[in-house]
Design an enzyme around this catalytic site. Structure first.
Site, mmCIF file in Angstrom:
data_model
loop_
_atom_site.group_PDB
_atom_site.id
_atom_site.type_symbol
_atom_site.label_atom_id
_atom_site.label_comp_id
_atom_site.label_asym_id
_atom_site.label_seq_id
_atom_site.Cartn_x
_atom_site.Cartn_y
_atom_site.Cartn_z
ATOM 1 N N HIS A 95 -20.046 89.536 -71.563
ATOM 2 C CA HIS A 95 -19.488 90.398 -72.918
ATOM 3 C C HIS A 95 -20.000 91.698 -72.530
ATOM 4 O O HIS A 95 -21.502 91.638 -72.705
ATOM 5 C CB HIS A 95 -19.852 89.438 -73.928
ATOM 6 C CG HIS A 95 -19.204 90.314 -75.074
ATOM 7 N ND1 HIS A 95 -17.807 90.801 -75.077
ATOM 8 C CD2 HIS A 95 -19.973 90.382 -76.420
ATOM 9 C CE1 HIS A 95 -17.768 91.458 -76.505
ATOM 10 N NE2 HIS A 95 -18.947 91.286 -77.164
ATOM 11 N N CYS A 122 -15.345 88.086 -80.288
ATOM 12 C CA CYS A 122 -15.345 88.667 -78.829
ATOM 13 C C CYS A 122 -15.531 87.469 -77.804
ATOM 14 O O CYS A 122 -15.214 87.791 -76.629
ATOM 15 C CB CYS A 122 -16.771 89.389 -78.871
ATOM 16 S SG CYS A 122 -16.833 90.733 -79.989
ATOM 17 N N ASN A 180 -17.149 98.329 -76.665
ATOM 18 C CA ASN A 180 -16.846 96.888 -76.913
ATOM 19 C C ASN A 180 -15.482 96.381 -77.160
ATOM 20 O O ASN A 180 -14.943 97.005 -78.292
ATOM 21 C CB ASN A 180 -18.122 96.195 -78.125
ATOM 22 C CG ASN A 180 -17.643 94.805 -78.400
ATOM 23 O OD1 ASN A 180 -16.710 94.112 -77.816
ATOM 24 N ND2 ASN A 180 -18.801 94.494 -79.281
HETATM 25 O O1 UT7 Z 1 -19.632 91.788 -79.926
HETATM 26 C C1 UT7 Z 1 -20.324 91.448 -81.107
HETATM 27 C C2 UT7 Z 1 -20.353 92.596 -81.874
HETATM 28 N N1 UT7 Z 1 -21.851 92.946 -82.245
HETATM 29 C C3 UT7 Z 1 -22.739 93.729 -81.668
HETATM 30 O O2 UT7 Z 1 -22.407 94.210 -80.601
HETATM 31 C C4 UT7 Z 1 -23.997 94.278 -82.386
HETATM 32 C C5 UT7 Z 1 -25.172 94.024 -81.465
HETATM 33 N N2 UT7 Z 1 -26.130 95.048 -82.210
HETATM 34 C C6 UT7 Z 1 -26.210 96.167 -81.255
HETATM 35 O O3 UT7 Z 1 -25.609 96.338 -80.405
HETATM 36 C C7 UT7 Z 1 -27.485 97.331 -81.986
HETATM 37 O O4 UT7 Z 1 -27.871 96.866 -83.296
HETATM 38 C C8 UT7 Z 1 -26.649 98.461 -82.467
HETATM 39 C C9 UT7 Z 1 -26.031 99.511 -81.541
HETATM 40 C C10 UT7 Z 1 -25.446 98.222 -83.515
HETATM 41 C C11 UT7 Z 1 -27.614 99.262 -83.394
HETATM 42 O O5 UT7 Z 1 -28.776 99.796 -82.681
HETATM 43 P P1 UT7 Z 1 -30.146 99.662 -83.115
HETATM 44 O O6 UT7 Z 1 -31.023 100.146 -82.001
HETATM 45 O O7 UT7 Z 1 -30.299 98.096 -83.609
HETATM 46 O O8 UT7 Z 1 -30.304 100.521 -84.250
HETATM 47 P P2 UT7 Z 1 -30.417 100.229 -85.916
HETATM 48 O O9 UT7 Z 1 -29.192 99.520 -86.554
HETATM 49 O O10 UT7 Z 1 -31.511 99.603 -86.134
HETATM 50 O O11 UT7 Z 1 -30.304 101.856 -86.541
HETATM 51 C C12 UT7 Z 1 -31.119 102.750 -86.045
HETATM 52 C C13 UT7 Z 1 -30.927 104.104 -86.922
HETATM 53 C C14 UT7 Z 1 -30.538 103.868 -88.268
HETATM 54 O O12 UT7 Z 1 -31.149 104.965 -89.057
HETATM 55 P P3 UT7 Z 1 -32.562 104.936 -89.886
HETATM 56 O O13 UT7 Z 1 -32.426 103.772 -90.861
HETATM 57 O O14 UT7 Z 1 -33.527 104.584 -88.667
HETATM 58 O O15 UT7 Z 1 -32.876 106.179 -90.385
HETATM 59 C C15 UT7 Z 1 -29.130 103.925 -88.250
HETATM 60 O O16 UT7 Z 1 -28.734 104.347 -89.653
HETATM 61 O O17 UT7 Z 1 -29.952 104.712 -86.214
HETATM 62 C C16 UT7 Z 1 -28.912 105.190 -87.379
HETATM 63 N N3 UT7 Z 1 -27.378 104.787 -86.628
HETATM 64 C C17 UT7 Z 1 -26.922 105.834 -85.890
HETATM 65 N N4 UT7 Z 1 -27.388 107.167 -85.826
HETATM 66 C C18 UT7 Z 1 -26.479 108.024 -85.252
HETATM 67 C C19 UT7 Z 1 -26.612 103.727 -86.779
HETATM 68 N N5 UT7 Z 1 -25.598 104.180 -86.257
HETATM 69 C C20 UT7 Z 1 -25.680 105.421 -85.704
HETATM 70 C C21 UT7 Z 1 -25.016 106.298 -85.194
HETATM 71 N N6 UT7 Z 1 -25.003 107.631 -84.837
HETATM 72 N N7 UT7 Z 1 -23.586 105.911 -84.541
#
Ligand code: UT7
Length: 357
Positions: free
Chosen positions: A249, A111, A279
């Protein structure tokens, strides 16, 4: 002393829009989750190859600079989603542009690739190796997406943008830059299936498995970007109050807000378009820069701060001084071929292909 001013800019976004509702037709997800966790409402899916997006973006940037393609001395292409790995992406663009005198290279830091490409071109201009450069950030990441993984499929989109740099005696362009890499965390973001390591797996094109530790990347992204911002400001003896516009970014609205807060930058001073494109990896910063210019948010002689992070985990920040001109010198008579499919149809075709259809 020679500097490298930004004299041209152009973007190319594929027209097909994939909404959160479209994603919910084949993934267990919903608009509320995606918007509240990321700020993303829609993203673009490309019906053409990266080279096609890049050609349109580069022609627009060259027209904005009033520079003939034949006068281009360097093309630096920031991307991780090459059409071909050999020959490189930049040489394909060189041929399309007719930029016969140019040297052409790719930069892949995921990225952050556009900003690392900007540093490369800036250094080659400032040391007198070349007098101008076209610098691109572009991705067609949809081809490499694991469309069965809701943890990543909702986050990314396709797009491309380019800038033209030209040597000048005025103190313009990159004023300070800080580049780094949190390599001990490189295993938190891996696209398995892209690269020689997988050559004997007989994977079908487009079939990837993403290792993506979202919360860990989030934390390190905020630390890396805000630390880099502090370093470039300190390098020039500036504070947050001296920054006219931050163009970060665009991975996640919450990451952008956290970086702004840690850096003492009010959100009114931050350009955000992640809701429209998701992104786009290397393309996010240059597309946002072009849109900030189009929106009149970059004014003559303004000081811009450009922080980013990506797989690696690479991170960086650039301090950029704009010149006199915030309007293009000219426009290019060039468009993408029309697309007769919806974004959802394009994604369905990719899914069918990855399943061997
Ligand atoms: O440019 C470099 C690229 N990298 C990034 O941008 C990643 C940076 N990280 C992030 O932006 C965030 O960590 C995410 C957007 C990827 C995730 O957000 P979060 O608030 O950190 O959520 P999480 O990964 O802790 O997941 C929370 C819950 C999980 O369920 P449980 O375990 O709490 O039951 C996930 O399984 O949300 C669930 N989940 C979803 N639910 C609905 C994960 N993806 C989805 C989805 N729709 N698309």
């Amino acid at each position: 002393m020679t500097h490298a001013a930004v004299t041209g800019w152009g973007k190319c976004l594929p027209p097909s829009v994939l909404t959160n509702a479209d994603l919910a037709t084949f993934l267990e997800t919903d608009d509320e989750w995606i918007v509240s966790r990321t700020g993303i409402r829609e993203r673009r899916i490309s019906h053409v190859r990266l080279e096609d997006l890049a050609y349109v973006a580069a022609r627009r940037a060259l027209a904005a600079a009033g520079l003939d393609p034949e006068a281009v001395e360097l093309i630096v292409f920031g991307t991780c989603s090459f059409d071909d790995q050999v020959p490189n992406q930049a040489s394909g663009l060189q041929l399309r542009l007719g930029a016969k005198r140019a040297a052409s290279l790719d930069v892949n830091t995921a990225c952050t690739s556009f900003l690392y490409a900007l540093s490369t071109a800036n250094a080659l201009i400032r040391t007198g190796v070349v007098r101008n450069a076209v610098v691109l950030g572009g991705e067609v990441i949809s081809t490499f997406m694991d469309w069965s993984n809701r943890g990543v499929a909702v986050l990314f989109g396709d797009g491309c943008a380019a800038v033209v740099l030209e040597a000048t005696d005025r103190e313009e362009g990159v004023l300070a830059e800080k580049l780094g890499c949190d390599a001990e965390a490189r295993s938190t973001l891996v696209i398995q299936g892209m690269g020689g390591r997988y050559a004997d797996f007989q994977r079908r094109y487009g079939l990837t498995d993403w290792v993506f530790e979202g919360p860990e990347i989030f934390k390190r992204a905020v630390m890396g970007m805000s630390g880099a911002c502090a370093e470039v400001l300190a390098a020039r003896g500036l504070t947050a109050a001296d920054i006219d516009l931050v163009i970060p970014h665009q991975a996640n609205l919450r990451i952008i807000e956290a970086v702004a807060k840690r850096s003492g930058l009010p959100m009114e001073q931050v350009f955000v378009n992640v809701h429209r494109y998701g992104n786009m990896s290397a393309a996010t910063v240059p597309v946002a820069l072009v849109e900030a210019l189009e929106a009149g948010r970059v004014t003559p002689h303004s000081t811009l701060l450009l922080p980013a992070f990506g797989a690696g985990l690479t991170w960086c920040a650039h301090l950029l001084r704009w010149g006199d001109r915030v309007t293009p010198k000219g426009e290019a008579d060039v468009e993408l071929p029309a697309c007769d499919r919806t974004a959802l149809q394009l994604v369905q075709a990719l899914i069918a292909k990855s399943r061997g259809g």
